[in-house]
Scaffold this motif. Structure first.
Motif, short mmCIF file in Angstrom:
data_model
loop_
_atom_site.label_atom_id
_atom_site.label_comp_id
_atom_site.label_asym_id
_atom_site.label_seq_id
_atom_site.Cartn_x
_atom_site.Cartn_y
_atom_site.Cartn_z
N VAL A 364 0.81 -1.07 0.08
CA VAL A 364 -0.29 -0.18 0.01
C VAL A 364 1.18 1.34 -0.12
O VAL A 364 1.53 1.14 1.12
CB VAL A 364 -1.06 0.10 1.05
CG1 VAL A 364 -1.74 1.43 1.40
CG2 VAL A 364 -1.65 -1.07 0.76
N ARG A 365 1.01 2.08 -1.20
CA ARG A 365 1.14 3.12 -0.98
C ARG A 365 0.89 4.42 0.07
O ARG A 365 -0.04 4.43 0.19
CB ARG A 365 1.65 3.71 -2.07
CG ARG A 365 2.12 5.01 -3.17
CD ARG A 365 2.78 5.09 -2.76
NE ARG A 365 4.28 4.27 -3.78
CZ ARG A 365 4.92 5.19 -4.77
NH1 ARG A 365 4.23 6.08 -5.23
NH2 ARG A 365 4.86 4.24 -5.61
N LEU A 366 2.30 4.99 0.55
CA LEU A 366 2.01 5.74 2.06
C LEU A 366 1.93 7.70 0.73
O LEU A 366 3.29 7.40 0.30
CB LEU A 366 2.79 5.85 3.38
CG LEU A 366 2.73 4.07 3.75
CD1 LEU A 366 3.86 3.61 4.30
CD2 LEU A 366 1.11 3.84 4.53
N GLN A 397 -8.21 7.40 6.82
CA GLN A 397 -8.75 7.18 5.12
C GLN A 397 -9.28 6.26 4.36
O GLN A 397 -9.65 5.96 3.61
CB GLN A 397 -8.19 8.17 4.51
CG GLN A 397 -8.47 9.93 5.39
CD GLN A 397 -8.21 11.37 4.98
OE1 GLN A 397 -7.15 11.11 4.05
NE2 GLN A 397 -8.26 12.30 4.81
N LEU A 398 -7.61 5.46 4.41
CA LEU A 398 -7.45 4.57 3.74
C LEU A 398 -8.61 3.06 3.64
O LEU A 398 -9.15 2.60 2.82
CB LEU A 398 -6.01 4.22 3.20
CG LEU A 398 -5.14 4.94 2.28
CD1 LEU A 398 -3.95 3.69 2.57
CD2 LEU A 398 -5.93 4.93 0.66
N ALA A 400 -10.87 3.26 5.71
CA ALA A 400 -12.64 3.88 5.16
C ALA A 400 -13.22 4.32 4.55
O ALA A 400 -14.31 4.42 3.75
CB ALA A 400 -12.45 5.31 6.45
N ARG A 401 -12.17 3.91 3.02
CA ARG A 401 -12.70 4.10 2.17
C ARG A 401 -13.12 5.50 1.26
O ARG A 401 -13.51 5.98 0.71
CB ARG A 401 -13.50 3.41 1.71
CG ARG A 401 -12.49 1.90 1.44
CD ARG A 401 -13.43 1.12 0.05
NE ARG A 401 -13.61 1.88 -1.33
CZ ARG A 401 -14.06 1.80 -2.30
NH1 ARG A 401 -14.75 0.52 -2.17
NH2 ARG A 401 -13.82 1.94 -3.38
N GLU A 402 -11.99 6.41 2.42
CA GLU A 402 -12.72 8.09 2.00
C GLU A 402 -11.16 8.59 0.37
O GLU A 402 -11.76 9.67 0.04
CB GLU A 402 -11.75 8.89 3.07
CG GLU A 402 -12.96 8.82 4.46
CD GLU A 402 -12.97 9.49 5.26
OE1 GLU A 402 -11.42 10.58 5.36
OE2 GLU A 402 -13.47 9.89 6.49
N THR A 403 -10.28 7.17 0.54
CA THR A 403 -9.49 7.48 -0.30
C THR A 403 -8.52 6.10 -0.90
O THR A 403 -9.38 4.89 0.37
CB THR A 403 -8.49 8.13 -0.61
OG1 THR A 403 -7.48 7.62 1.19
CG2 THR A 403 -8.50 9.90 -0.01
N ASP A 404 -8.68 6.16 -1.76
CA ASP A 404 -7.62 4.52 -2.36
C ASP A 404 -6.41 4.23 -2.87
O ASP A 404 -6.00 5.29 -3.03
CB ASP A 404 -8.53 3.67 -3.47
CG ASP A 404 -10.25 3.28 -3.49
OD1 ASP A 404 -10.32 3.00 -1.79
OD2 ASP A 404 -10.76 3.31 -4.28
N PRO A 405 -5.80 3.28 -2.12
CA PRO A 405 -4.41 3.65 -2.79
C PRO A 405 -3.72 3.39 -4.03
O PRO A 405 -4.65 3.25 -4.90
CB PRO A 405 -3.43 2.22 -2.15
CG PRO A 405 -4.76 1.40 -1.19
CD PRO A 405 -6.37 2.26 -1.45
N ALA A 406 -2.98 4.94 -3.97
CA ALA A 406 -2.51 5.34 -5.22
C ALA A 406 -2.48 3.69 -5.83
O ALA A 406 -1.64 3.24 -6.67
CB ALA A 406 -1.59 5.57 -5.34
N GLU A 407 -0.88 2.73 -5.35
CA GLU A 407 -0.69 1.16 -5.34
C GLU A 407 -0.95 0.05 -4.36
O GLU A 407 -1.37 1.50 -3.08
CB GLU A 407 1.11 1.52 -5.59
CG GLU A 407 0.96 2.07 -6.68
CD GLU A 407 2.64 2.16 -6.99
OE1 GLU A 407 2.82 1.70 -7.01
OE2 GLU A 407 3.30 3.17 -8.34
#
Length: 574
Positions: A364-366, A397-398, A400-407
């Motif tokens: 998971v990209r940080l 946030q990741l 909570a699915r407020e954002t999705d991982p870029a990778e």
């Protein structure tokens, strides 16, 4: 997508939100006319009735001229009574037409405004998110901007009527004197040309005005919300000076918009004044030359004076359209904001696993460029320590699915988190953020926001010490919490929010710094009680608090290092 940074209070540059995207005319114009098309029946009825009213107004000088002509030429009493009865009927018609036309126009205005506001609200509340504008800015768009778009419905109905009446007046004048008809057409053409030249400046200033007003609203809301903290810091003078500067910027923007609108309206007034002067001069000359009779002169001058009203309506229409278009552009920015996360269709969505559920992070990209990988055992009470608070917030946030991982991928029970429906993912993997907001209402309604299970609510209140907050409150569970819980202390808010999350009993619960506003002794007791309440269920506590970490089965140290792979057990590998 990151929230826009508000302009510095002392800056004169337009606030963010007045970008080229806002200024692009095609989409806002389509939104404006699509909003009006939803009330086309009311608009058509209002236009018809306003046209009838205006035609009745136009007929007044014609009937008066005819009556005077009849009297001068020795008409009978019956003919005069008939003329007067016709005049009275005309006044009755135009009066009733305006009354019911105004009702239809008001319906169109209010419904257009309401529907646009509901569309904006639905977009802001869309589960996929994406709208990161400050609440004050959104409030401005949902109130002032939607009002301007709705108000344009009034303008459309009255403008349609004005245009039709102008055409009818031209035809009537053409029967009396073709030269007067040509003069009306020429005056209207000059008026529209002047408006077109000045409209662009009005639109620019109107857009900036709304943006500055939104900035002032946003700052005022933030100041009111944090007034107790500001007083405690003794920062009243500093924030007052900042707000005064922002308010002055808004006033200056409003003045610029008012000057642009005044220039547009002045051009219309000047054009109509020159037109009326020319019309009176021409009509007087024709009368002196014997080309117009007395009744025709009265009718012509009455019509010439009457059409000033419709011409002014047309002149104001361009200004109203420009301001409505600017507001439609600001609303369109919100409606057109792309979602922050992808939404999985119901037919393609996976069911959330039952029983104890484990989690796994795969590459998971940080935020700083590193990647995290590792696993969390099912049913464990796990702590996650992050060196950087921003990394902790991003990780929460990741999940909570407020954002999705870029990778990379986050797996829950072996299934990618993005394969669940948003509602399913957020119910099965419940995240209680650090700044958990309480809903307007009471302590009781907030505790029962996610479940009405009595035993679960009682256990959750006891574990989080929210029962003590209820006992201490004057009205118990009926105690109002205010906007976002502002009527409660920080510790009370955190305990109520924690109880709300615990009462839902989700398969996976993520807590982010749940007790930072609670004293150390109470925090230690809460951590122990929560551990017992969550026995057998997967719980992640993202925190640096020793009280919570001491109760964890396992503590994962997440170190964010650019260009490194960061396992959740803390070992950094290249």
């Amino acid at each position: 997508m990151t929230p826009p940074a508000p302009a510095h209070p002392h800056s004169s540059a337009p606030p963010e939100g007045t970008s080229a995207r806002t200024a692009a005319p095609t989409a806002p114009r389509a939104l404006l006319w699509r909003s009006l098309a939803g009330r086309r029946r009311d608009l058509a009825l209002a236009s018809l009735l306003f046209t009838t009213h205006q035609c009745g107004e136009a007929m007044v000088p014609v009937i008066v001229g005819s009556t005077v002509g009849t009297a001068v030429q020795g008409g009978t009493a019956g003919e005069l009574v008939g003329q007067l009865a016709l005049l009275a009927g005309d006044f009755l018609l135009l009066s009733m037409s305006y009354r019911f036309g105004a009702r239809a126009s008001a319906r169109a205005r209010q419904h257009t405004e309401h529907q646009l506001r509901m569309a904006l609200t639905a977009r802001v509340l869309r589960p996929a998110g994406g709208v990161r504008l400050p609440p004050g800015d959104l409030l401005s768009r949902a109130s002032a901007d939607t009002y301007r778009v709705g108000a344009f419905a009034d303008t459309v109905a009255s403008t349609v009527a004005a245009v039709l009446v102008l055409l009818g007046s031209v035809l009537l004048l053409a029967r009396i004197s073709p030269g007067l008809a040509v003069l009306v057409v020429a005056g209207t053409t000059v008026l529209l040309a002047a408006q077109h030249l000045l409209a662009r400046a009005l639109r620019r200033t109107s857009t900036a005005e709304q943006a500055y007003q939104a900035q002032a609203t946003e700052l005022a809301e933030n100041l009111v919300r944090g007034v107790r903290v500001l007083k405690g810091m003794g920062a009243e003078r500093a924030v007052t000076a900042d707000y005064a500067q922002v308010s002055q910027n808004a006033v200056r923007a409003a003045r610029r918009a008012a000057r642009a609108e005044a220039a547009l309206l002045s051009a219309g007034t000047l054009s109509t004044g020159l037109y009326l002067t020319a019309t009176v001069g021409l009509a007087g000359r024709l009368a002196l030359e014997g080309l117009l009779s007395l009744s025709q002169l009265i009718a012509a001058l009455g019509l010439a004076q009457f059409v000033i009203g419709p011409m002014r309506v047309v002149s104001r229409a361009h200004a109203a359209h420009t301001r409505a278009l600017a507001s439609a552009g600001r609303v369109h920015v919100v409606l057109d904001t792309p979602p922050a996360v992808a939404e999985t269709a119901a037919d393609d969505a996976a069911p959330f696993p039952s029983g104890p559920v484990g989690m796994e992070f795969r590459g998971v990209r940080l935020p700083a460029g590193g990647t995290a990988h590792g696993s969390v055992a099912a049913g464990s009470f796990t702590g996650v320590v992050c060196e950087d608070p921003a990394t902790a917030a991003a990780l929460v946030q990741l999940m909570a699915r407020e954002t999705d991982p870029a990778e990379g991928r986050i797996l829950v029970g072996g299934t990618d988190l993005t394969d669940f429906r948003l509602e399913t993912a957020r119910t099965g993997l419940l995240v209680s953020p650090h700044e958990a907001a309480l809903q307007p209402g009471t302590i009781g309604t907030n505790l029962a926001a996610l479940t009405t299970d009595g035993p679960a609510l009682a256990d959750a209140a006891r574990a989080s010490f929210a029962d003590q907050a209820v006992t201490a409150a004057a009205l118990g569970t009926d105690t109002p919490v205010g906007d976002r819980g502002e009527l409660l202390s920080g510790g009370q808010r955190q305990r109520v929010a924690l109880a709300r999350a615990l009462a839902a009993r989700p398969p996976v619960l993520v807590l982010h710094d749940p007790t930072t506003a609670v004293d150390a002794v109470t925090e230690d007791a809460i951590a122990e009680r929560v551990r017992r309440a969550r026995a057998g269920s997967t719980t992640l506590v993202v925190t640096n608090s020793p009280a919570w970490l001491a109760r964890c089965d396992r503590v994962l140290h997440l170190q964010e290092t650019a260009n490194h792979s960061v396992p959740l057990d803390g070992a950094v590998t290249r």
